[in-house]
Scaffold this motif. Structure first.
Motif, PDB file in Angstrom:
ATOM      1  N   LEU A 584       0.838  -1.202   0.000  1.00 35.06           N
ATOM      2  CA  LEU A 584       0.000   0.000   0.000  1.00 35.06           C
ATOM      3  C   LEU A 584       0.878   1.259   0.000  1.00 35.06           C
ATOM      4  CD1 LEU A 584      -2.893   1.050   0.077  1.00 35.06           C
ATOM      5  CD2 LEU A 584      -2.773   1.017   2.567  1.00 35.06           C
ATOM      6  N   THR A 585       1.997   1.218   0.708  1.00 34.37           N
ATOM      7  CA  THR A 585       2.942   2.341   0.690  1.00 34.37           C
ATOM      8  C   THR A 585       3.483   2.557  -0.717  1.00 34.37           C
ATOM      9  OG1 THR A 585       3.582   1.922   2.984  1.00 34.37           O
ATOM     10  CG2 THR A 585       5.104   3.215   1.649  1.00 34.37           C
ATOM     11  N   PHE A 586       3.726   1.458  -1.418  1.00 37.12           N
ATOM     12  CA  PHE A 586       4.189   1.554  -2.810  1.00 37.12           C
ATOM     13  C   PHE A 586       3.137   2.245  -3.674  1.00 37.12           C
ATOM     14  CE2 PHE A 586       4.571  -0.414  -7.090  1.00 37.12           C
ATOM     15  CZ  PHE A 586       5.840   0.026  -7.414  1.00 37.12           C
ATOM     16  N   PHE A 587       1.863   1.894  -3.470  1.00 33.62           N
ATOM     17  CA  PHE A 587       0.777   2.560  -4.191  1.00 33.62           C
ATOM     18  C   PHE A 587       0.760   4.056  -3.878  1.00 33.62           C
ATOM     19  CE2 PHE A 587      -1.247  -1.546  -5.138  1.00 33.62           C
ATOM     20  CZ  PHE A 587      -1.785  -1.281  -6.387  1.00 33.62           C
ATOM     21  N   HIS A 588       0.954   4.388  -2.613  1.00 33.83           N
ATOM     22  CA  HIS A 588       0.948   5.800  -2.226  1.00 33.83           C
ATOM     23  C   HIS A 588       2.105   6.556  -2.889  1.00 33.83           C
ATOM     24  CE1 HIS A 588      -1.472   4.783   1.655  1.00 33.83           C
ATOM     25  NE2 HIS A 588      -2.254   4.923   0.606  1.00 33.83           N
ATOM     26  N   ASP A 589       3.266   5.920  -2.985  1.00 31.58           N
ATOM     27  CA  ASP A 589       4.406   6.554  -3.658  1.00 31.58           C
ATOM     28  C   ASP A 589       4.106   6.782  -5.136  1.00 31.58           C
ATOM     29  OD1 ASP A 589       5.855   6.610  -1.332  1.00 31.58           O
ATOM     30  OD2 ASP A 589       6.968   4.772  -1.754  1.00 31.58           O
ATOM     31  N   ARG A 590       3.466   5.805  -5.765  1.00 28.76           N
ATOM     32  CA  ARG A 590       3.095   5.967  -7.190  1.00 28.76           C
ATOM     33  C   ARG A 590       2.030   7.050  -7.341  1.00 28.76           C
ATOM     34  NH1 ARG A 590       6.701   5.485  -9.913  1.00 28.76           N
ATOM     35  NH2 ARG A 590       7.791   5.667  -7.937  1.00 28.76           N
ATOM     36  N   LEU A 591       1.154   7.158  -6.338  1.00 25.10           N
ATOM     37  CA  LEU A 591       0.114   8.187  -6.386  1.00 25.10           C
ATOM     38  C   LEU A 591       0.743   9.579  -6.377  1.00 25.10           C
ATOM     39  CD1 LEU A 591      -2.953   8.744  -6.325  1.00 25.10           C
ATOM     40  CD2 LEU A 591      -2.794   8.817  -3.851  1.00 25.10           C
ATOM     41  N   LYS A 592       1.831   9.737  -5.634  1.00 21.15           N
ATOM     42  CA  LYS A 592       2.519  11.027  -5.608  1.00 21.15           C
ATOM     43  C   LYS A 592       3.059  11.373  -6.996  1.00 21.15           C
ATOM     44  CE  LYS A 592       3.834  10.514  -0.760  1.00 21.15           C
ATOM     45  NZ  LYS A 592       4.946  10.323   0.204  1.00 21.15           N
ATOM     46  N   VAL A 593       3.565  10.380  -7.681  1.00 26.19           N
ATOM     47  CA  VAL A 593       4.052  10.595  -9.052  1.00 26.19           C
ATOM     48  C   VAL A 593       2.897  10.972  -9.968  1.00 26.19           C
ATOM     49  CG1 VAL A 593       5.156   9.494 -11.040  1.00 26.19           C
ATOM     50  CG2 VAL A 593       5.993   9.024  -8.727  1.00 26.19           C
ATOM     51  N   PHE A 594       1.779  10.273  -9.806  1.00 27.71           N
ATOM     52  CA  PHE A 594       0.595  10.509 -10.641  1.00 27.71           C
ATOM     53  C   PHE A 594       0.053  11.926 -10.442  1.00 27.71           C
ATOM     54  CE2 PHE A 594      -4.160  10.179 -10.770  1.00 27.71           C
ATOM     55  CZ  PHE A 594      -4.283  10.069 -12.143  1.00 27.71           C
ATOM     56  N   LEU A 595      -0.024  12.359  -9.177  1.00 27.57           N
ATOM     57  CA  LEU A 595      -0.603  13.670  -8.881  1.00 27.57           C
ATOM     58  C   LEU A 595       0.400  14.815  -9.050  1.00 27.57           C
ATOM     59  CD1 LEU A 595      -2.829  12.859  -5.771  1.00 27.57           C
ATOM     60  CD2 LEU A 595      -3.545  13.211  -8.139  1.00 27.57           C
ATOM     61  N   ARG A 596       1.674  14.472  -9.118  1.00 22.94           N
ATOM     62  CA  ARG A 596       2.684  15.515  -9.310  1.00 22.94           C
ATOM     63  C   ARG A 596       2.465  16.252 -10.629  1.00 22.94           C
ATOM     64  NH1 ARG A 596       8.386  13.057  -9.198  1.00 22.94           N
ATOM     65  NH2 ARG A 596       7.692  12.300 -11.223  1.00 22.94           N
ATOM     66  N   ASP A 597       2.008  15.530 -11.651  1.00 19.53           N
ATOM     67  CA  ASP A 597       1.744  16.157 -12.948  1.00 19.53           C
ATOM     68  C   ASP A 597       0.606  17.160 -12.863  1.00 19.53           C
ATOM     69  OD1 ASP A 597       3.751  14.649 -14.043  1.00 19.53           O
ATOM     70  OD2 ASP A 597       2.427  13.055 -14.736  1.00 19.53           O
ATOM     71  N   GLU A 598      -0.228  17.061 -11.821  1.00 23.57           N
ATOM     72  CA  GLU A 598      -1.299  18.034 -11.622  1.00 23.57           C
ATOM     73  C   GLU A 598      -0.845  19.196 -10.742  1.00 23.57           C
ATOM     74  OE1 GLU A 598      -4.943  16.338 -10.217  1.00 23.57           O
ATOM     75  OE2 GLU A 598      -4.774  14.554 -11.484  1.00 23.57           O
ATOM     76  N   GLY A 599       0.414  19.167 -10.330  1.00 22.93           N
ATOM     77  CA  GLY A 599       0.937  20.234  -9.486  1.00 22.93           C
ATOM     78  C   GLY A 599       0.643  20.046  -8.016  1.00 22.93           C
ATOM     79  N   ILE A 600       0.268  18.825  -7.606  1.00 20.81           N
ATOM     80  CA  ILE A 600      -0.026  18.561  -6.189  1.00 20.81           C
ATOM     81  C   ILE A 600       1.245  18.060  -5.510  1.00 20.81           C
ATOM     82  CG2 ILE A 600      -1.440  17.237  -4.582  1.00 20.81           C
ATOM     83  CD1 ILE A 600      -3.587  17.082  -6.697  1.00 20.81           C
ATOM     84  N   ARG A 601       1.674  18.763  -4.490  1.00 24.00           N
ATOM     85  CA  ARG A 601       2.923  18.441  -3.810  1.00 24.00           C
ATOM     86  C   ARG A 601       2.794  17.153  -3.001  1.00 24.00           C
ATOM     87  NH1 ARG A 601       2.490  23.772  -1.488  1.00 24.00           N
ATOM     88  NH2 ARG A 601       2.614  22.701   0.533  1.00 24.00           N
ATOM     89  N   HIS A 602       3.964  16.521  -2.775  1.00 22.96           N
ATOM     90  CA  HIS A 602       3.962  15.255  -2.026  1.00 22.96           C
ATOM     91  C   HIS A 602       3.500  15.451  -0.588  1.00 22.96           C
ATOM     92  CE1 HIS A 602       7.571  16.055   0.445  1.00 22.96           C
ATOM     93  NE2 HIS A 602       7.961  16.775  -0.585  1.00 22.96           N
TER      94      HIS A 602
END
Length: 754
Positions: A584-602
């Motif tokens: 699940l932590t791995f999913f959360h890390d990938r989510l940060k990559v996914f949302l980074r393109d929208e300008g959402i900070r980690h």
């Protein structure tokens, strides 16, 4: 200031290597020139199948003289130290100068480096570049030791200015530089001399060589479109193929040919793939029917018969290729219409991974997981299981064996031919998606269900056997699989409790390992092998546990050991809870990559991950987007600062007093109007936030939280929290606790940076 022209002329360079080779030539030459003191105004590299060309404009005629002062050892230092300094500086002892410094007398040397002619520097840099060129693959030929992608024939290297052109003299493995080159291999093979880049490009054009790959590609595409348009057809766009073909010819001649009538009923994707992969042909389709009816080929020369002989030869070879494709297609259709299960049965003999069983076992896991996911996604469970069992059947078909890139697509054709519903057939093609950030996400419930199950099984399986991505290495594309699941859930608005589904998938993997006799349960200080259910009543196999007990009997924190074929312990598998939490932590890390393109900070995502329900990725994305929108406002930004101030004061007081100020704030002890206003604002915000969160209206919850900015700011401006009055102090600390509680019900603002 002279201009430099370099051409490295060889046998045909593979098209896939040309662009990178041109960039490497430019970088290595220009970096070497600048390092040696020769600056320039501009540089450009060009490539054809037989040559790498570099043109450098505005090069210095010579490198500037340099006068450098270098500090040496102390006066009186050992002779060895002084001699070493003399060698490194290139001076003699009588050229040293003694100077007093705060640390005593020290030797100094004045080093003078006179400028060097550009010809000498260019020769050195070019020879080093040729000898150390980074080809992906290279070869030696003749008796020499030099390596090049294909045999190197000549080196053109000239410097030209207003006084004329001069050859830069150098020799590499017997190849001497000059000012000559060759034109087209067949149409103008004689050598000719050049005096500048403009002269070089013009003479090459007259010798039937188009130097620019972009110009060749544009010429090919325009001629192809014109030929197709004249016949009422259109060329299928393929930028990758266009770039490759432009790297195969120096003088492109575009020809359009016919496809035999007997092949026109093949699926257009089969025709297109066969022509592209084997012949490098462009497909030409009928815009009214979508059928591929003709092909475009690009010859490398003009002929007296206007390409008729070339076209006839290409059509003959193509017919042979398409005859094979037609044979595969008809054989596969025969199997699909009679019994597709023979393909899935054959997958029992195909290993997916030596620790994760066969493809057939993997299909069983995906089908079971798809049935679990179906109600959540909104699909029929029976249909989902059926679609999952058929989705990979085409892996054993002859067509996919010949053209692996058609997997899924051919499955769709075959499943439809077998009489199955179109939505079931579509799963075969769509369940692999999305393959990348620009790939479309399937929307049909059945396709989404199986796509999720496929990727979750992949992730859980490789996590269980500890084959996780490390650094830049990800041989099983697990990062892509996680991003695929994130996009499937968020873009389709699907609510899934990921922990439950990962647990289901995890146990499915353990069952496969257990059935293979590779799994044991860790119990205390001992290891208990797990037996196959068929051994349950077998006195010769007195196992304590059996494979079908995994889901029902094992404790949640049970740990397992994986055995090798020889029975050795090769891997300790984490308990379910640890395993799922890590994944699940791995999913959360990938989510940060996914949302980074929208300008959402980690840190904004971290603030949302800290909340309950963080395994519902769709909910998590909505919360993060809403929080990001609020933080971007002035009220939101200032509220975060106010929250942190309140949290810091409260935390320090609790540590100092050894108590928790989490209740008991009473408005009757409020002294100032701002204090009373904050009580009222918190009550109002809490009610609005609770209502909004109950309906998962995160924008409304965030807005209600941001509205606290004014009352919180006013409170801190007017009130001293740590007053000498103990009653007022306790009340105000409890009020700060209420601020923390209200804000933390939306997101963990303590994790917001800045």
């Amino acid at each position: 200031m002279p201009d430099l022209l370099i051409e490295l002329f060889s046998e045909e360079i593979p098209a896939r290597m040309q662009t990178r080779a041109g960039e490497d030539l430019k970088k290595r030459i220009t970096d070497g020139l600048v390092e040696a003191g020769l600056t320039y105004a501009g540089a450009a590299s060009l490539t054809t199948p037989r040559r790498l060309t570099l043109a450098v404009e505005g090069l210095l005629a010579e490198s500037p003289s340099i006068r450098e002062e270098r500090k040496g050892p102390k006066v009186g230092a050992p002779d060895q130290a002084i001699e070493g300094f003399l060698r490194s500086a290139g001076v003699t002892r009588d050229q040293l100068e003694e100077r007093e410094t705060p640390k005593g007398a020290v030797y100094f040397a004045m080093i003078e480096k006179p400028g060097r002619p550009a010809t000498d520097i260019v020769a050195e840099v070019l020879e080093a570049t040729i000898r150390n060129f980074p080809w992906p693959k290279s070869m030696r030929w003749g008796s020499g030791s030099m390596r090049w992608v294909r045999p190197l024939h000549s080196i053109l290297c000239i410097l030209n200015d207003e006084t004329g052109a001069q050859v830069v003299p150098l020799e590499v493995e017997g190849i001497k530089s000059g000012d000559t080159t060759e034109g087209h291999r067949f149409m103008a093979p004689n050598r000719f001399s050049v005096t500048s880049f403009e002269d070089y490009a013009a003479k090459l054009k007259r010798a039937f060589v188009v130097l620019s790959p972009e110009e060749r590609a544009e010429h090919i595409w325009n001629d192809a479109q014109n030929l197709a348009f004249a016949a009422g057809l259109e060329v299928v766009d393929d930028k990758g193929l266009l770039a490759e073909v432009a790297g195969l010819v120096e003088w492109p001649v575009v020809l359009m040919g016919q496809i035999d009538e007997e092949f026109l009923e093949l699926p257009p994707e089969v025709l297109q793939t066969s022509m592209k992969e084997h012949q490098k042909f462009f497909s030409v389709k009928n815009p009214k029917t979508g059928r591929i009816e003709r092909f475009i080929t690009v010859a490398n020369r003009e002929t007296a018969d206007n390409g008729a002989t070339i076209l006839a030869g290409n059509q003959k070879v193509l017919s042979a290729r398409l005859a094979d494709a037609k044979f595969f297609w008809e054989n596969d259709l025969r199997v699909a219409k009679s019994d597709m299960t023979q393909w899935t049965r054959a997958l029992e003999n195909v290993t997916f991974h030596n620790k994760l069983g066969t493809q057939a076992e993997r299909i069983d896991r995906i089908a079971a997981l798809a049935r679990e996911l179906a109600p959540v996604v909104g699909a029929d469970a029976d249909q989902a299981e059926k679609a999952a069992r058929l989705a990979k059947a085409d892996l054993n078909s002859e067509m996919v064996y010949e053209f692996p890139e058609l997997q899924g697509l051919m499955g769709r054709y075959y499943i439809e031919a077998a009489g199955e519903d179109a939505t079931v057939a579509a799963v075969a093609q769509e369940h692999y998606s999305p393959l990348g950030p620009s790939d479309d996400v399937p929307t049909a419930p059945l396709s989404v269900t199986v796509a999720l199950a496929d990727k979750l099984d992949t992730l859980t399986g490789f996590w269980a056997i500890d084959e996780k991505p490390t650094g830049s290495k990800d041989p099983f594309a697990l990062r892509r699989a996680a991003l695929g699941d994130i996009r499937l859930l968020s873009e389709n608005g699907i609510r899934v409790a990921l922990k439950e589904q990962l647990s289901f998938a995890y146990y499915s993997v353990l069952e496969v390992l257990a059935y293979a006799g590779k799994l044991a349960l860790v119990g205390g200080d001992s290891i208990h092998p797990i037996g196959h259910p068929s051994h349950r009543n077998d006195a010769e196999h007195p196992h304590l546990f059996y494979a079908d007990d995994i889901r029902t009997s094992f404790k949640a924190d049970a740990e397992f050991v994986l055995f090798s074929e020889t029975g050795e312990t090769v891997l300790e598998i984490a308990s379910k809870d640890k395993h799922i939490l890590d994944l699940l932590t791995f999913f959360h890390d990938r989510l940060k990559v996914f949302l980074r393109d929208e300008g959402i900070r980690h840190d904004i995502i971290d603030a949302c991950i800290a909340m309950d329900g963080n395994d519902d990725l769709n909910l998590l994305v909505k919360r993060a987007r809403a929080l990001n929108a609020v933080i971007a406002t002035e009220d939101g930004e200032n509220l975060v600062q106010g929250f942190k101030r309140a949290n810091n004061i409260l935390t320090q007081a609790e540590e100092k007093d050894g108590v928790e100020y989490s209740y008991g704030a009473d408005v009757k002890f409020a002294e100032t109007e701002s204090e009373k206003a904050l009580f009222a604002a918190l009550d109002q915000a809490q009610a609005q936030i609770d209502t909004a969160l109950a309906s998962e209206d995160f924008p409304a919850a965030m807005t209600a939280m941001a509205a606290l900015r004014g009352p919180v700011d006013a409170f801190f401006e007017d009130v001293q929290v740590n007053t000498d009055n103990d009653i007022l102090r306790r009340n105000r600390l409890n009020l700060l606790s209420q601020i923390r509680k209200v804000c933390s019900s939306v997101a963990d603002l303590a994790r917001i940076e800045g």
